[in-house]
Design a protein around this motif. Sequence first.
Motif, PDB file in Angstrom:
ATOM      1  N   GLY A   3     -60.714  43.266  -6.398  1.00 58.38           N
ATOM      2  CA  GLY A   3     -59.707  44.125  -7.016  1.00 58.38           C
ATOM      3  C   GLY A   3     -60.268  44.828  -8.238  1.00 58.38           C
ATOM      4  N   CYS A   4     -59.413  45.120  -9.209  1.00 59.26           N
ATOM      5  CA  CYS A   4     -59.856  45.770 -10.439  1.00 59.26           C
ATOM      6  C   CYS A   4     -60.788  44.846 -11.223  1.00 59.26           C
ATOM      7  CB  CYS A   4     -58.652  46.124 -11.308  1.00 59.26           C
ATOM      8  SG  CYS A   4     -57.930  47.724 -10.956  1.00 59.26           S
ATOM      9  N   PRO A   5     -61.920  45.341 -11.704  1.00 60.44           N
ATOM     10  CA  PRO A   5     -62.803  44.497 -12.516  1.00 60.44           C
ATOM     11  C   PRO A   5     -62.213  44.124 -13.872  1.00 60.44           C
ATOM     12  CG  PRO A   5     -63.971  46.407 -11.636  1.00 60.44           C
ATOM     13  CD  PRO A   5     -62.515  46.644 -11.397  1.00 60.44           C
ATOM     14  N   ALA A   6     -61.236  44.899 -14.353  1.00 60.17           N
ATOM     15  CA  ALA A   6     -60.614  44.627 -15.654  1.00 60.17           C
ATOM     16  C   ALA A   6     -59.107  44.758 -15.492  1.00 60.17           C
ATOM     17  CB  ALA A   6     -61.128  45.601 -16.710  1.00 60.17           C
ATOM     18  N   GLN A   7     -58.374  43.654 -15.662  1.00 59.52           N
ATOM     19  CA  GLN A   7     -56.932  43.641 -15.415  1.00 59.52           C
ATOM     20  C   GLN A   7     -56.193  43.140 -16.648  1.00 59.52           C
ATOM     21  OE1 GLN A   7     -55.924  44.917 -12.630  1.00 59.52           O
ATOM     22  NE2 GLN A   7     -53.804  44.319 -12.315  1.00 59.52           N
ATOM     23  N   ALA A   8     -55.144  43.864 -17.044  1.00 57.95           N
ATOM     24  CA  ALA A   8     -54.442  43.577 -18.291  1.00 57.95           C
ATOM     25  C   ALA A   8     -53.849  42.180 -18.318  1.00 57.95           C
ATOM     26  CB  ALA A   8     -53.354  44.629 -18.524  1.00 57.95           C
ATOM     27  N   TRP A   9     -53.087  41.805 -17.285  1.00 51.91           N
ATOM     28  CA  TRP A   9     -52.404  40.513 -17.385  1.00 51.91           C
ATOM     29  C   TRP A   9     -53.365  39.343 -17.217  1.00 51.91           C
ATOM     30  CZ3 TRP A   9     -48.301  40.987 -12.862  1.00 51.91           C
ATOM     31  CH2 TRP A   9     -48.956  41.093 -11.628  1.00 51.91           C
ATOM     32  N   TRP A  33     -54.127  35.652 -13.751  1.00 54.15           N
ATOM     33  CA  TRP A  33     -52.987  35.702 -14.674  1.00 54.15           C
ATOM     34  C   TRP A  33     -52.075  34.499 -14.514  1.00 54.15           C
ATOM     35  CZ3 TRP A  33     -47.628  35.927 -14.211  1.00 54.15           C
ATOM     36  CH2 TRP A  33     -47.090  36.209 -12.955  1.00 54.15           C
ATOM     37  N   LEU A  34     -52.056  33.911 -13.330  1.00 57.37           N
ATOM     38  CA  LEU A  34     -51.176  32.765 -13.096  1.00 57.37           C
ATOM     39  C   LEU A  34     -51.640  31.506 -13.818  1.00 57.37           C
ATOM     40  CD1 LEU A  34     -50.536  33.365  -9.308  1.00 57.37           C
ATOM     41  CD2 LEU A  34     -48.815  33.506 -11.117  1.00 57.37           C
ATOM     42  N   ILE A  35     -52.847  31.526 -14.367  1.00 59.21           N
ATOM     43  CA  ILE A  35     -53.283  30.394 -15.176  1.00 59.21           C
ATOM     44  C   ILE A  35     -52.424  30.292 -16.434  1.00 59.21           C
ATOM     45  CG2 ILE A  35     -55.004  31.368 -16.766  1.00 59.21           C
ATOM     46  CD1 ILE A  35     -55.584  28.359 -14.445  1.00 59.21           C
ATOM     47  N   GLY A  36     -51.815  31.421 -16.850  1.00 58.59           N
ATOM     48  CA  GLY A  36     -50.928  31.400 -18.010  1.00 58.59           C
ATOM     49  C   GLY A  36     -49.707  30.529 -17.783  1.00 58.59           C
ATOM     50  N   PRO A  37     -48.897  30.819 -16.740  1.00 61.30           N
ATOM     51  CA  PRO A  37     -47.765  29.932 -16.443  1.00 61.30           C
ATOM     52  C   PRO A  37     -48.198  28.492 -16.166  1.00 61.30           C
ATOM     53  CG  PRO A  37     -47.502  32.018 -15.313  1.00 61.30           C
ATOM     54  CD  PRO A  37     -48.862  32.050 -15.936  1.00 61.30           C
TER      55      PRO A  37
END
Length: 702
Positions: free
Chosen positions: A682-688, A619-623
Amino acid sequence: MVRGMDEMRDLVVEQGGGAGVGFDGVLEREWLLTDGSGGYAMGTAGYAGTRRYHGLWVPAASPPVGRVVVLNSVFETLVFEGGQRVELGSAVFRGGDGGRVVVPAGHEWLTRCVVEAGEEAVRWEYAVELDGRGVVEVVRRLRLVEGGAAVSYAVSVGGLVELRLRPMVTLRDFHHLAQAAYASVTAEGVDGGRLRLRGKDGVDATLGCEGARFEASGDWWRGVWYPVETRRGQDDAEDVWTPGEFVVVGRRDGVEAEVTVGLGEGVLGRTGVGTARKASPSVGLDGGRVGGWLERAAGAFVVGRSVVLPGEDKRTRLATVLAGYPWFADWGRDAFIALPGLLLETGRFDAARDVLRTFASVVRDGLIPNRFDDRDPDGAIYNTVDGPLWFVHAALAYLEASEDRGSWDAWLGGACVSVLGSYAKGTRADGHDGRDGPRICMDTADGLIVAGDAGSQLTWMDAAYGGVVFTPRYGKAVEINALWVSGLRGVLGVAGGKPHRRLRHLWACEVGMEEVERLAADAFERVFWSEELGYLFDHVTEGGADVSCRPNQLIACSLERSPLSVERRRAVVGVCRERLLTPVGMRTLPVDDPEYRGVYAGPQFERDGAYHRGTIWPWLIGPYVEGLLRAGGMSEAARAEGRAVLEPLVERVSTTKYAGGMGSLAEIYQGDQEGGVWMPRGCPAQAWSVAEVLRVWRMCGG
């Protein structure tokens, strides 16, 4: 080069042949189907379960929480003329030497697994070699239907005497494991090919197979092994119960059959082929469906939650966002980081408004819940400092995208001012064990937010176990204060430079909002910028500054209303590119940091210790990418660089080349590669993860 996102094709995993990945490979690839209410089906391309959370149907008994593993699997036996018997099901057991034993050995006939692009369905294709009579093709297809799940079968040719279908069930909480000595599952006939199951904890279900006869043979399959749980340092084996077999008599022209399952008295109504309804990724919400695997992945996380809105005495079903599958419920922080990508980029404005209203309805002392309780649909935990600020950020993004000024004036603007005003005046998060919670307040000297203490974990880097807080970030945290300034500027901008008169009482602070914004913006670079390091301190306390190079500073680079100058955005992006960037996201510490942990495995204490100390977060690839774009003036060169950075992650959603979730993105990746491979954890599918890749992919023109 990544295919265009509108060119959706089936996701196919081949097990055999030159392009096949082998049985190890199919066990490492996980599919996911969701039902829009918090329930799901999930498993491996190899059909055998490898986690306690896998199952062909795991409904939410108290939507969107209270998830129960109802149907673990179905084991099939084909009986042919001449007496040849072939088993297609698969389960993993631990052998006497600690190795893997697969029984039944249906994986030997498996050719491929397909996640269908045009349907919410997954299918397995088998090529069964008959003794001296060629090959018989068999297809198993799973789809979620209204109120349950359906597992259908098609056998291509005649010569089949019987198709015997053995449901495997546990009827247990999805976090738990069943043991024969303590569990209790019973079965009773209802009528014809229908069967009523009763679980120990009051969970009842109905199984059906129209046109079949049922042969009772209740039995426990003991010691089914889940190797992913072994890697996670958890209990890793359980006993699974079977009530018997549905028997379908073969026909000369081939055979079709379907097993259906629902909760209670058979909520599916009439069972059998043709009763299943195709499920949309956003079923029960806006019903919309847009092209592309990223957009389809986004829809899986949008579910319904029943809430009581302020001033009302009845429950209203609104949308919310599950943080990840299989185990997360709806978390405030995750929901609002994800909302712009999941809902605004896909045009789901009604769902976006619902999510904002769901959380706005339970604002307490300026705080939104960090999360709702996993089992109590009305329980909420208020222990986050960034969640409310991400709420304000998402609310402003929603207003800009939707132009819904009516909702802003009626309730959304008030919720935002309540959050900001409570932070300025001072509020408290939930404490532990009845103690006063950690304080969240404004430093009146510089207008910046101070939060937490050495024993709290209020930011997104919140891993703690056994009284140990692994990444204590109390004091003034860099992303908290960037969001603080951005939120103040955004709300002031909507109000034309000052809070609307009707909302002024919600500000609840003697110092005016305009003055606080000026103080905080002026202080931000002075407090956080290090000329010596060339990047931003991660957090600052009275005892000094944390000089760790962390990705949290990228949030300050990415915000449109950030107090950070363009010159310093460029510097931060450059340092993070050099020290933190990987093809699958941003490391949470550079590899040369003494605190770096490159392996995410083992018991929870070890995993939590690595969670934010080197582990990679997609998700940090977004910022990072948005910071890159803003530092580069949104130029085409910056967009091209952003697309190049994102392509490895987009490829992981739209192809099956890599281990992990098929058609989605994982929560995290291990900091160190294994055999040259970035391994999902971790989770295989993550929202963020999905949301932020989708959002900035669109910003880059992808």
